[in-house]
Design a protein around this motif. Sequence first.
Motif, PDB file in Angstrom:
ATOM      1  N   GLN A   1       0.836  -1.210   0.000  1.00 29.96           N
ATOM      2  CA  GLN A   1       0.000   0.000   0.000  1.00 29.96           C
ATOM      3  C   GLN A   1       0.867   1.254   0.000  1.00 29.96           C
ATOM      4  O   GLN A   1       0.524   2.263  -0.613  1.00 29.96           O
ATOM      5  N   ILE A   2       2.019   1.198   0.685  1.00 32.55           N
ATOM      6  CA  ILE A   2       2.942   2.340   0.673  1.00 32.55           C
ATOM      7  C   ILE A   2       3.487   2.546  -0.737  1.00 32.55           C
ATOM      8  O   ILE A   2       3.626   3.671  -1.220  1.00 32.55           O
ATOM      9  N   LYS A   3       3.774   1.458  -1.417  1.00 30.76           N
ATOM     10  CA  LYS A   3       4.293   1.540  -2.787  1.00 30.76           C
ATOM     11  C   LYS A   3       3.284   2.204  -3.714  1.00 30.76           C
ATOM     12  O   LYS A   3       3.649   2.937  -4.643  1.00 30.76           O
ATOM     13  N   GLN A   4       1.990   1.959  -3.458  1.00 38.74           N
ATOM     14  CA  GLN A   4       0.946   2.476  -4.342  1.00 38.74           C
ATOM     15  C   GLN A   4       0.567   3.918  -4.048  1.00 38.74           C
ATOM     16  O   GLN A   4      -0.156   4.537  -4.822  1.00 38.74           O
ATOM     17  N   THR A   5       1.011   4.464  -2.920  1.00 38.62           N
ATOM     18  CA  THR A   5       0.635   5.838  -2.573  1.00 38.62           C
ATOM     19  C   THR A   5       1.297   6.824  -3.528  1.00 38.62           C
ATOM     20  O   THR A   5       2.457   6.663  -3.912  1.00 38.62           O
TER      21      THR A   5
END
Length: 600
Positions: free
Chosen positions: A246-250
Amino acid sequence: MFSKLMRTLSDPFRRSIRNKLIFTMIILSVIPIVAVTALAAENNRKSMETEVISTNLSNMKWTGIYLGEQFSQLNNLVYTVLISPHLNDYLMSIEGSRLYNQFAAQKNIMDTLNNLFYSAGNHVIGVELFLKEPSKLFTISSNQNDLESSTGIPSPYKELFEENKDFIIQSKSGDDGEFQLIRSINRFENREKLGGISLKIRWSMLDQTLNLIGRGEEHKVLIAGDDGSVLYQPFGEKPSQEIMDQIKQTTEVQGYFRLPGEYVFYNTIDPVGLKLVTIIPTSFINKSAQSTMHFGLIVGAISIVISILIAILLAWRTATPIVTLARSMQGLGIIKETEQLPQSNRVDEIGLLETKLYNMSYRIREHIKTEYSMNLEKKTAELKALQAQINPHFLQNTLQMIGSMLFTKKPAESYEIIRSLSDMFRYVIRDPNDLASLKAEIEHLNNYMLIQSQRFSSKLSYTTDMDESAMACSIPKLTLQPIVENAFFHGLENKPGSWELSVSIICEAAAVRIRIRDNGVGIREDKLADLKRRLNHQNGQVWTHGNRIGIQNVASRIRMHFGSAYGIAIESAPREGTTVTVTIPNESGGEHHDKSIDRG
């Protein structure tokens, strides 16, 4: 067995009004306190949650700034080599073919890298310089000072060239203690990559800054790469893959998201593009609010005990007179044996009083039915008339029309319809009096017709002929608009072609006549005769039926206020339209209102 137990437990409350009252008052006093205590605890938890979120967002922002400054300092060290004249001399000696002494140029490069290494501090543990041509690798560290020829491009620089990047940060797999900051050497004229400079740095140089947001073992603080990998985490368990994905997708520079059991805060570190991440468990917020919750529970428990005592005292004092009265009436036999007694399921004092007093209440009800109920019925009818509402179908159609106008019409046109609808609502509910001025009633009608004209603009023609001298006369509220609404519903909606509707006011010596004409389908003779009969034989009822105020309702209220000389007349013929004439006194209306009350 269970039903017998329930009867045993409920019997004391069934047979005693005092016990019922005590139990009810305890419930009524305890439930609000429990609800308020629970609400206060939840509000405290929410305020703590808000504070934690706000504090962490602020800490993440400033920590990101400090980390960015540290990385900028490392970049400045690299730039000292890039702008060094010795590097330019060495590159020129390679291209110029014996124009310069290559050995002296290499020595100058080594001296420059040594100066950078020893001036950078303890956290920089190595410096490398790789030149693609002539494939030379300069290495400086505490135990190595070498220049070697490379048979190929070393792995970190290979990624730099293949992906055409100017800057990368690498953390060796399985080694969390250090990372490499690598920057390319580009030709000024065409940005061709000539090589790269690498600093080997201990992650521990960032620990002091990261401690600004670390608050204990429960927190997780880490630095992540742009691919979602964990580059450095000084303490705590590794985060789950779901969090890292999810951090990667932010795409936001800074923010947070909530997962079951955890709050995840992130901030982008400029100028390197890494993500600073803090993970806080939800239990941390709950623990922070526990002390306040415990205090609230103690206060709530004390309040409950006090409320129970007060409830018992008040219930006892309130029920005692009823119990005493019931006991005193046990010996009375005022009800005849031949009279049918009411069926009561109560066995307490109230049930006894109900039985003993039935005969008396029966005679009172008979008297009320013949005397009081007649007046009550009339007053209830008046109140019923005041509760008239705007037709819900008309409201629904108007709101749908406004929704369409917002996309197709100018804002001023949409606002005019909204204002008219607002004025209609204000007119219906604002003034508690049943009488209004004819001017106010006409304005209400015009607001209604403005909306209808917008709805049926292609086929509706609406005209008015007003006598301004009659505008001060009084008229029951919601007299004209219901008549016009009936004209649409019964006369115009079923008529093909164009619609015509006109309103005229004629002022005479003793009366004001308001004529409402439409060119609708008209009324059949039998229905018209029945309607006239009902209008001419009013019985004082002014009830409403369904969602519309009937014309009989309007006629009843006019007669109730002004007398039998005033009211409504209808003329109609099939396929020739309908004319409704409303007659009211040519006065201000105050005296007639008083007279109508005297007549009742």
